[in-house]
Structures are given as C-alpha cells and as structure tokens.
Design a protein around this motif. Structure first.
Motif, PDB file in Angstrom:
ATOM      1  N   THR A  97      39.508  30.093  40.270  1.00  0.00           N
ATOM      2  CA  THR A  97      39.391  30.507  41.679  1.00  0.00           C
ATOM      3  C   THR A  97      38.934  31.958  41.762  1.00  0.00           C
ATOM      4  O   THR A  97      38.013  32.301  42.525  1.00  0.00           O
ATOM      5  CB  THR A  97      40.756  30.345  42.387  1.00  0.00           C
ATOM      6  N   ALA A  98      39.572  32.813  40.962  1.00  0.00           N
ATOM      7  CA  ALA A  98      39.194  34.238  40.966  1.00  0.00           C
ATOM      8  C   ALA A  98      37.729  34.385  40.552  1.00  0.00           C
ATOM      9  O   ALA A  98      36.982  35.194  41.115  1.00  0.00           O
ATOM     10  CB  ALA A  98      40.096  35.013  40.013  1.00  0.00           C
ATOM     11  N   TYR A  99      37.325  33.573  39.572  1.00  0.00           N
ATOM     12  CA  TYR A  99      35.932  33.648  39.092  1.00  0.00           C
ATOM     13  C   TYR A  99      34.958  33.353  40.236  1.00  0.00           C
ATOM     14  O   TYR A  99      34.031  34.119  40.504  1.00  0.00           O
ATOM     15  CB  TYR A  99      35.721  32.661  37.936  1.00  0.00           C
ATOM     16  N   PHE A 100      35.191  32.216  40.940  1.00  0.00           N
ATOM     17  CA  PHE A 100      34.221  31.834  41.978  1.00  0.00           C
ATOM     18  C   PHE A 100      34.267  32.797  43.172  1.00  0.00           C
ATOM     19  O   PHE A 100      33.237  33.047  43.799  1.00  0.00           O
ATOM     20  CB  PHE A 100      34.432  30.379  42.405  1.00  0.00           C
ATOM     21  N   LEU A 101      35.459  33.331  43.463  1.00  0.00           N
ATOM     22  CA  LEU A 101      35.536  34.307  44.555  1.00  0.00           C
ATOM     23  C   LEU A 101      34.790  35.593  44.185  1.00  0.00           C
ATOM     24  O   LEU A 101      33.994  36.123  44.971  1.00  0.00           O
ATOM     25  CB  LEU A 101      37.000  34.629  44.877  1.00  0.00           C
TER      26      LEU A 101
ATOM     27  N   THR B 293      36.665  40.590  47.034  1.00  0.00           N
ATOM     28  CA  THR B 293      37.603  41.427  46.302  1.00  0.00           C
ATOM     29  C   THR B 293      38.807  40.565  45.960  1.00  0.00           C
ATOM     30  O   THR B 293      39.456  40.021  46.853  1.00  0.00           O
ATOM     31  CB  THR B 293      38.057  42.613  47.188  1.00  0.00           C
ATOM     32  N   VAL B 294      39.082  40.412  44.691  1.00  0.00           N
ATOM     33  CA  VAL B 294      40.141  39.475  44.298  1.00  0.00           C
ATOM     34  C   VAL B 294      40.960  40.038  43.137  1.00  0.00           C
ATOM     35  O   VAL B 294      40.424  40.674  42.238  1.00  0.00           O
ATOM     36  CB  VAL B 294      39.549  38.065  43.972  1.00  0.00           C
TER      37      VAL B 294
ATOM     38  N   GLY C  53      34.990  36.086  32.939  1.00  0.00           N
ATOM     39  CA  GLY C  53      33.897  35.999  33.903  1.00  0.00           C
ATOM     40  C   GLY C  53      34.301  36.634  35.230  1.00  0.00           C
ATOM     41  O   GLY C  53      33.521  37.360  35.853  1.00  0.00           O
ATOM     42  N   ALA C  54      35.542  36.370  35.651  1.00  0.00           N
ATOM     43  CA  ALA C  54      36.027  36.956  36.911  1.00  0.00           C
ATOM     44  C   ALA C  54      36.021  38.481  36.808  1.00  0.00           C
ATOM     45  O   ALA C  54      35.556  39.190  37.721  1.00  0.00           O
ATOM     46  CB  ALA C  54      37.436  36.435  37.224  1.00  0.00           C
TER      47      ALA C  54
ATOM     48  N   GLY D  93      34.054  41.766  38.797  1.00  0.00           N
ATOM     49  CA  GLY D  93      34.834  42.798  39.495  1.00  0.00           C
ATOM     50  C   GLY D  93      36.266  42.427  39.821  1.00  0.00           C
ATOM     51  O   GLY D  93      36.978  43.218  40.446  1.00  0.00           O
ATOM     52  N   ALA D  94      36.717  41.233  39.444  1.00  0.00           N
ATOM     53  CA  ALA D  94      38.115  40.864  39.748  1.00  0.00           C
ATOM     54  C   ALA D  94      39.062  41.681  38.881  1.00  0.00           C
ATOM     55  O   ALA D  94      38.730  42.072  37.765  1.00  0.00           O
ATOM     56  CB  ALA D  94      38.327  39.375  39.479  1.00  0.00           C
ATOM     57  N   GLU D  95      40.262  41.887  39.433  1.00  0.00           N
ATOM     58  CA  GLU D  95      41.301  42.569  38.660  1.00  0.00           C
ATOM     59  C   GLU D  95      42.316  41.504  38.235  1.00  0.00           C
ATOM     60  O   GLU D  95      42.677  40.637  39.034  1.00  0.00           O
ATOM     61  CB  GLU D  95      41.966  43.607  39.559  1.00  0.00           C
TER      62      GLU D  95
END
Ligand SMILES: Cc1cc2nc3c(=O)[nH]c(=O)nc-3n(C[C@H](O)[C@H](O)[C@H](O)COP(=O)(O)OP(=O)(O)OC[C@H]3O[C@@H](n4cnc5c(N)ncnc54)[C@H](O)[C@@H]3O)c2cc1C
Length: 372
Positions: free
Chosen positions: A22-26, A32-33, A163-164, A168-170
């Motif tokens: 989910t974080a990856y696709f967002l 911002t995730v 990938g997330a 830019g995901a944290e």
C-alpha cells in the motif's frame, strides 16, 4: 475525488506485505506516506509464510482480486526490481487422490464454469502423471494453473518496502501504535515514538488489526488469531516442478530451488498476540508430512530440519476485510485467513485507490468491513 499530492498525509499501520505494498503504490503516486511497524518489516505472517503464489482454488469472490494480483506478480520486476527474482513461477496442481476429492473437483469445475472463469484446467490422471513423473500415488486427475508458483516471502516484502522508500515513503520500525483517535478530521496515533497525525490511516495490522480498529471506535470485527505451521526438509535432488495441493486435504507442498521441500497447507496451532508468539504442534503437522511422503516417496527420505509457525488473522468466511471503516479517513485491509500473500500486490493497489478516492479495478463488495 482524488486528493492533491503531498497535502494529505497517510499513515499505514503494519509493515507486512499489505502495508508495504500500500505504501509503495501511494508513494509512487506522489502521496506522503509513513509506515509504522511495531516490530520490523516482514516480521510476522508476510515474512514467514510458505510463499505460495496461487490463484488456484480461490473462493469465487476472491478470484478477480487474485487474478489482478497475478497480473502484478508477472510484471513485478518493473515495480520492485531485483527483488522480483524471489518469485519463481511454475505451475500449481491440486490433485484428487480419493473419491471425495474427485467430487470436490467436479463441483468446483461446475462452479468455475458457471461463474465464467477458465484459469483452472482439469487434467485427467495420465496428464497429471506426465506433469509429475515422480508421483507415487494414483490420482483421479487434478486442477492445473500455469504460472502460479512460489516466492521467498520476506524478499518480496522488502522489495515493496524498498520501492516505497525510493518514492519517498518513510518506514518506522519498532513503533507500536497503542492509541488511535479521530478528532476534528485528524487522526492521532499514539506510538512509542510519539504522537503522529494523519488525514488517512490504513489499518494493515494483520492479526492485531481488529483490536486496534475496535479501540478507535470501529465495530468489533470477528477476527481470530491462529498460527499456521510449516516444515522444511534438507536439500534433495529436484523431483517436483510444481506447487502441489490435494483436494479435500490440508497439504501445500513445494520444492525450492535449494532442493528443500516446504510442507504445510493450513494446519494451525494457537497464537498469542500480546506475546507475539505462535505454537508448533508436531503431531498435527505430521499428517501433512505423511501425505507429502505418500504422494512422492522420495520425500520420505528427506529429513525435516525445521518447523515453525506465523501469526495470522482469520475471518469466519475466510475472506479478508478490505474497505472504508465507519469513521472518515480510516481504511482497513486485514483478515487474510492464511492466503493473503499472493493477494498482496493487488491489495496494496486497491487500498491506495481507496485512500485516493479512485475506483479499484476489481469489485470489493465481498470484502466489506460491515458485512458481519
Ligand atoms: C505459516 C504461514 C503460511 C502461509 N502460507 C501462505 C501461502 O503460501 N500463500 C499465501 O498467499 N498466503 C500464505 N499465508 C498467509 C499470508 O502470509 C498472510 O495472509 C499475509 O502475509 C498477511 O499480510 P499482512 O500484511 O496483512 O499481515 P502481517 O504480515 O501479519 O503484517 C501485519 C504487521 O502489522 C504489525 N502491527 C500489528 N499491530 C501493530 C501496531 N499496533 N502498531 C504497529 N504495527 C503493528 C505487525 O507487527 C505485523 O508486522 C501464510 C501465513 C502463515 C502464517
């Protein structure tokens, strides 16, 4: 309506395959995730499962999601790069070894035909034997799906997490969420690393998800925690080119590229959520091991080198909960009932769709959180 990029903040609870995908696709779509995980990425079911990537034998309601996920598995390299090498497509065969199994197969063939699905083919006994020359038990035939296979699960989860991050995901590990509250359209998550604020929360907390949701004011989902068990053998010469199931029996059997057999298929022991632990009850696993050795006598010479279990959340109808919660900005994805690994990529995509107000590409009605 699509939320504007980088304005609303999304927090995903849980660093299993569903949370990380989910974080990856967002993140890929510019959101911002942040993922918060109480232990570490892939620590629980998503990292310790049997790695079965199977569209075969799915509940009819789950087939569109499973097929959509298989589309993503097939092009996983373009999403998670080198980590996709952890997926080994081959074929899946679910055989009938008794009359009960054959009757189940016939009923399934009828149901699939009626529903318009043709991804599972019925092979007669001689075709099964041709496909599995080392098979030592006669069959009544079986279902085949080409392209199903197995994966090293923790590498796939790491691939989505990595990938997330690249988008830019944290990802914050060792960060337990112990309070979840909505005030004036803002979600407040109390964690052992402080209070986080979010416009959207995606609850991918696995077997812990129902308690967390209930604590935030959601109706109590009938989720039960158990610990499905697996065994792995020493390495042996290759004899098994497919993943094997048996109609009417709890067996899932595969031979890894290392030559090791992984044996399981649904036998489960008790789980303790507060202690993060699952039992292993060897006498209950023995039946699966004996069945594996009956199907392929070569397996009877392979020493078991390790048994383990993982914690999984089960729903009464064995279908997951995927959808909006009762409260605004809360979205659930849990209850995968021991078959959620294959679904992971598509679940990540549809949960991202729900956050962003987009139409998922498959129907989600059967998974509505309020169906109980
Ligand atoms: C032994 C075994 C074999 C299986 N075999 C297969 C198979 O072959 N094929 C298949 O498709 N499926 C299989 N499954 C099922 C599959 O592994 C699961 O359905 C899937 O991994 C669930 O993923 P998840 O991300 O929802 O949950 P999880 O992987 O459990 O991740 C949830 C995460 O949430 C975290 N979390 C929970 N509460 C909090 C909190 N309060 N704060 C922060 N973090 C929190 C947890 O620590 C956990 O890491 C198997 C499962 C097991 C256990």
């Amino acid at each position: 309506m699509m939320i504007p990029s980088n304005r609303n903040k999304v927090i995903v609870i849980g660093g299993g395959i569903h949370g990380c995908a989910t974080a990856y696709f967002l993140a890929k779509r510019g959101q911002t995730v942040t993922v918060v995980e109480k232990d570490h990425i892939a620590r629980h079911a998503s990292g310790v499962n049997a790695g079965g990537v199977r569209t075969l034998g799915r509940d009819l309601a789950e087939i569109p999601l499973s097929l959509a996920s298989m589309d993503l598995w097939k092009k996983l390299h373009s999403e998670i790069g080198v980590y996709a090498q952890a997926f080994h497509p081959s074929f899946y065969l679910k055989v009938a070894i008794d009359e009960e199994g054959y009757a189940l197969g016939s009923a399934r063939a009828e149901a699939l035909k009626h529903a318009g699905y043709n991804h599972e083919f019925w092979l007669d006994a001689s075709d099964v034997q041709d496909r599995l020359p080392k098979l030592t038990t006669p069959t009544y035939g079986g279902f085949l799906v080409e392209g199903d296979g197995w994966a090293r699960p923790w590498l796939i989860v790491r691939g989505f997490a990595q990938g997330a991050r690249q988008y830019g995901a944290e990802i914050i590990e060792k960060c337990n969420v112990f309070g979840l509250e909505l005030r004036q359209n803002c979600w407040y998550l109390k964690t052992d690393k402080g209070v986080f604020e979010a416009d959207y929360v995606v609850n991918c907390a696995g077997a812990w998800a129902a308690d967390l949701a209930f604590q935030s004011g959601e109706p109590k989902a009938p989720l039960s925690a158990y610990a499905p068990m697996l065994a792995v053998t020493e390495s042996k010469p290759p004899i098994l080119p497919a993943v094997i199931g048996v109609l009417g029996h709890t067996l899932s059997l595969k031979q890894l590229d290392t030559g090791q057999f992984v044996i399981g298929g649904g036998v489960r022991a008790s789980a303790n959520l507060s202690e993060n632990s699952g039992e292993v009850v060897l006498p209950e696993l023995r039946e699966s091991m004996q069945l594996a050795a009956r199907l392929f006598s070569d397996i009877s010479n392979a020493q078991i080198i390790r048994c383990w279990s993982g914690i999984e959340g089960y729903m009464p109808d064995n279908l997951p909960i995927i959808g909006h919660g009762k409260q605004p900005g809360l979205i659930h994805g849990f209850g995968f009932s021991a078959h959620g690994f294959q679904l992971g990529p598509a679940v990540g995509e549809v949960l991202a769709d729900l956050v962003m107000g987009q139409q998922p590409r498959v129907p989600l009605d059967a998974f509505r959180p309020d169906r109980f």
